[in-house]
Design an enzyme around this catalytic site. Sequence first.
Site, short mmCIF file in Angstrom:
data_model
loop_
_atom_site.label_atom_id
_atom_site.label_comp_id
_atom_site.label_asym_id
_atom_site.label_seq_id
_atom_site.Cartn_x
_atom_site.Cartn_y
_atom_site.Cartn_z
N ASP A 11 15.63 10.52 -30.47
CA ASP A 11 15.87 8.78 -30.00
C ASP A 11 16.84 8.56 -29.44
O ASP A 11 17.56 9.38 -30.00
CB ASP A 11 15.22 7.89 -31.73
N ASP A 13 19.03 5.16 -30.17
CA ASP A 13 19.41 3.74 -30.89
C ASP A 13 19.58 4.34 -32.56
O ASP A 13 18.21 3.92 -32.45
CB ASP A 13 19.40 2.63 -30.34
#
Length: 227
Positions: A11, A13
């Site tokens: 992922d 952020d």
Amino acid sequence: MNHLSASVLFDLDGTLIDTAPDFHAVINLLLKEEGLPEVSYEFLRQHVSNGARAMIAASFELAEGDERFTRLHKRMLEIYLSHLDKESKLFPGIADTLVWLNDNKIPWGVVTNKPELYTIPVLRGLGIIDQAQSIICPDHVENRKPHPEPLFLACKQLDKIPEHSVYVGDHVRDIEAGNRAGMVTIGASYGYLNDGEDPISWQADHYIECATELKPLLQSIYKDIAS
């Protein structure tokens, strides 16, 4: 696990990159434009993983149906475009992990719910865009996480098997997507947790409290090529 069929997906952020400082600056610039007091970094950080709309809703104490919401959301994204790589940085330990993956020829990529318009400049600004062999954003799929479609697409691009691959994320939707794809999942509890959230409830295969723990964990998972 056969490393020749493996990949590692991140992922963005709160997992690979700490983007909260830029979001904090952007929100406070917008609050200043509106003549409102700033919010603290600690307050804003817990809303980052839920996206721009959640940050607007929390910082301005607005429901999405409020007539001001659309205007503020649009203006926030305008400001963010000119500020998205000023303060964002790799979490401590991520650079070493990427070097290890590259040295051991384990391809890695990014699977994010952040639109391509914002994802590509951030990765380019940090100098790692050419290392990522797959970058999947909502623009590229019909279903975003927690649906597993983005992870399947990334593995397809890498020509790797999902069941032999790892997904690292800091939100329950990341772990749900990874589990649904049949991947080994790693919950990054150092990321942008909601207030009072317990990462154990995500049901990941592994958890790390600091990004410096990631390389040793991956070395254990891929122990046949651990250096």
